[in-house]
Write an enzyme that holds these catalytic residues in place. Structure first.
Site, mmCIF file in Angstrom:
data_model
loop_
_atom_site.group_PDB
_atom_site.id
_atom_site.type_symbol
_atom_site.label_atom_id
_atom_site.label_comp_id
_atom_site.label_asym_id
_atom_site.label_seq_id
_atom_site.Cartn_x
_atom_site.Cartn_y
_atom_site.Cartn_z
ATOM 1 N N LYS D 100 0.865 -1.185 0.000
ATOM 2 C CA LYS D 100 0.000 0.000 0.000
ATOM 3 C C LYS D 100 0.893 1.224 0.000
ATOM 4 O O LYS D 100 1.661 1.466 0.930
ATOM 5 C CB LYS D 100 -0.924 0.035 1.212
ATOM 6 C CG LYS D 100 -2.012 1.099 1.024
ATOM 7 C CD LYS D 100 -2.869 1.319 2.234
ATOM 8 C CE LYS D 100 -2.313 2.441 3.083
ATOM 9 N NZ LYS D 100 -3.247 2.932 4.109
ATOM 10 N N GLY D 161 -7.154 8.971 10.977
ATOM 11 C CA GLY D 161 -7.238 9.088 12.429
ATOM 12 C C GLY D 161 -8.264 10.077 12.942
ATOM 13 O O GLY D 161 -8.314 10.364 14.133
ATOM 14 N N ALA D 187 -9.087 5.292 5.537
ATOM 15 C CA ALA D 187 -8.925 6.435 6.436
ATOM 16 C C ALA D 187 -10.218 7.204 6.650
ATOM 17 O O ALA D 187 -10.931 7.512 5.709
ATOM 18 C CB ALA D 187 -7.865 7.414 5.927
ATOM 19 N N GLY D 188 -10.489 7.497 7.904
ATOM 20 C CA GLY D 188 -11.579 8.396 8.247
ATOM 21 C C GLY D 188 -12.801 7.732 8.857
ATOM 22 O O GLY D 188 -13.639 8.405 9.449
ATOM 23 N N THR D 210 -7.546 3.100 13.278
ATOM 24 C CA THR D 210 -7.859 3.819 14.515
ATOM 25 C C THR D 210 -9.254 3.499 15.053
ATOM 26 O O THR D 210 -9.440 3.392 16.265
ATOM 27 C CB THR D 210 -7.748 5.341 14.278
ATOM 28 O OG1 THR D 210 -6.538 5.610 13.578
ATOM 29 C CG2 THR D 210 -7.732 6.094 15.583
#
Lengths: 259, 259, 259, 259
Positions: D100, D161, D187-188, D210
């Protein structure tokens, strides 16, 4: 008291308008006048500003002594096309430096091609243009365009001509927080409250076209937009109340908001 | 050209303001004046409008010959309290008929108690009052308050003093579509764009207090709100462009919107 | 480990489903089975559960020994109609006490008539029913229905059959925070994430019908909903991470969220 | 029946997880196992996968014979760093090709540097890597990364995050509509419903770290996410009901939605 300064020139109005999609030049002129705009953008490749002497000339209703013309590169999909269009505008307008650069990536979405935009911006800045630049809402790209020397960064709120309003206020806010040049929302505003939101986020101005031109009553919508921009600016400067779940809440809301 | 008519009287301004939470009467007066409001609401149980001759009197800065006073029942949790407060206001103001009824259900949320509100509204209407009524955003209750004879229905946008903006635009729109009396958003507006959104939904006006009084600069926020209300009203009348995913879309968006 | 307890009976599933709008009874039965629902609601006035012996009987695919039937008063617009319908259900189902009360205010919006709902709830509770009650999302009304003795409060997420999802998460959250009986979202869920959101707000369950019945593939959607309810419940119990603007932010977001 | 195929290999799970931010390796292992993920991403520059033989080794809890490791370039801000990190991973993992790529633009926002990302992607693809690539949500950039030969495009939902969920569903949808390779949100995501929304938009998968690692109970949140991903995928495949303002509406909603 609160001027918008672009490339060293101060403007009272923070609303910039386009001239496309109107029924006729008379409505264009009336709407632009009602909007109070001082900067008016013109798609050089689609608009007669003298290239064709036998046709109606936009400058008859948008006299260059009253308005700051902002030639734009609408319809350009390559660096070369965009640069050439800016140079043509400079010639047609007697050395005019202020331009709005857009290099499109796709005829469906009309999203910018940001890599071509970066390249064209470098060329144009080196060539002495004052470049206002249409971009996506990526804060990294916005900062780079500023670093290149663009005089204003103009992220989209939503796709050109969509009227969807500010799809990602966080990104616009991040761009504003990081910028040292004016940030103007360009594209995607649909109605008055959208324009107010942009200003409340701290944007320095808004450029719009379709939202006025395709309203049922463009002249009245132009008036609405003028007031909305002023309202949003004043609300930003006035400092809004904190959001709370209830008046009785002792502290402002933290992390509870929904979307 | 586009008056707001309440209880047979025409007003130019569609912004109604409260008088609580200001630092002092001087700021109250300046903010109210800047807002352009013609109707000013007063919490009878908390405000000296002459009950206490030795104390500062609100009417010194909000002279009743310049403004339409709108006594309200803020702080009332029962039918009796609310009705008694309206009658007291009528006495204090020499036969004044226009009142804003609110019967609260809970000191935390300050949501209305709609069953008590319905009951109090019936009594007050029968008693000759012109009742503007604070309610939740339930279209069924709004219609019933209209049927009782209230002269205006005032659904909340969000909890009183929260500044959260219009939490459920669909409900407000449904109330507007069904109403034959003016609908004014009351409570929850936090900044200028919130007010514009209310007007774009077709509301006839907005009443606010905290959003102005608790701004860092209340007088400037009052100006912002004045313009936002006008902007939203004009945008509503002008008829906004359709929302589309892209300018190239041949038809407006159907069922694709996200929230 | 985490049962839903309604009227003293524990259920493993937190998804309750309706039986209307399916193509045929076979699909109804397959979708209900796939959903894992243990409580199945039935519109007594529109569904044959034995009243008409010559017609297909819902109980052939929803056997009462496997499911807890929840007769509902869909289509009732008055206190009398709703009460009578519950009593009819009790007779048809041999003394069954658990019912879902809905008294509608309007055939267009299908919003509840909350004053009639309060009245009917009082009668039914006094009459020995275990009343689960459909209501709007007003926290004051929800509390009052609990105080009357309803065994569960069921606020709408959005209008019945709209599929608009949770229009006002704040109100649902406020109802949940104040409740001592189970709160189940009833009406308005359109897809799996809507159901997850309801559970993440702390709701005890969700009742839905159209979102499954009108999916292109109702049985697959039933499976999606089963998993979404479990996912949302587990996420609620697991305790989500704080929202922050950036990972680097030292403290969670306060008052910056947009809607 | 519905595999996710990346670089020619089929996976059952559509949830990809990271390994950072956990309290200890035991929790990491338990959460990853509960998530059902088959692809596990590892920040090569921050994680011991054998570089330091005296320290705890992630591969003890994420055995490479059970999981597909996805080395990532977290923490790289230049093309060189990112390329070098991928080559190091290939060495450490015995010729492993799947990576990635992320090239960050800014340590505060952790937004990608898309121009550097494009450059690094070209180098890595030419060098024989199977490149899954983190990017912003610009559809033009996403398409270009696909054209370069990346095996999957991974737009952010919100900043890494942040837990803010999908800030611009329209952009994600546009990327999905235009893509011929798998699109995974990276992400998010903050909670289960966010993951479900991503899948309902038609994404092929979601990568998160996260949201699981910083939940109060990471293992339970991992279970929630597993179910949410499956729920969202099934809801996408099942075909959701249309959104309507009311059940009585004869046609689906057009252009009326609010945000």
């Amino acid at each position: 008291g609160d001027p918008l300064v672009i490339a060293g020139k101060a403007y009272t109005s923070r609303l910039l308008v386009g001239t496309g999609k109107y029924k006729d030049l008379a409505v264009t002129g009336a709407a632009v006048e009602m909007s109070g705009a001082e900067i008016v953008t013109v798609a050089i490749r689609r608009t007669n500003i003298g290239q064709d002497p036998g046709q109606p000339n936009l400058l008859d209703v948008i006299p260059p002594d009253r308005y700051t013309l902002l030639p734009n590169t609408a319809g350009c999909y390559t660096v070369d096309d965009a640069v050439r269009t800016c140079r043509l505008a400079r010639e047609l307008l007697g050395g005019h430096r202020l331009v709005k650069l857009e290099v499109l990536g796709d005829p469906t979405t009309l999203f910018p091609d940001v890599t071509a935009t970066l390249e064209a911006a470098e060329i144009l800045v080196r060539d002495g243009f004052d470049v206002m630049v249409y971009t996506n809402d990526d804060p990294i790209i916005a900062k780079r365009l500023e670093d290149i020397g663009c005089v204003a960064v103009m992220p989209l709120a939503a796709p050109i001509g969509s009227g969807l309003g500010i799809r990602n206020p966080y990104n616009i806010l991040t761009i504003v927080e990081n910028a040292k040049v004016p940030v103007l929302v360009d594209a995607g505003v649909g109605t008055a409250s959208d324009a107010a939101v942009a200003m409340e986020l701290g944007c320095d101005g808004v450029l719009m076209n379709t939202a006025i031109a395709e309203a049922k009553n463009p002249v009245l919508m132009a008036s609405a937009m003028k007031k909305a921009i002023e309202a949003g600016r004043e609300a930003f400067l006035a400092g809004r109340m904190p959001r709370r779940r209830f008046a009785s809440a002792s502290s402002p809301l933290a992390g509870l908001f929904f979307d």
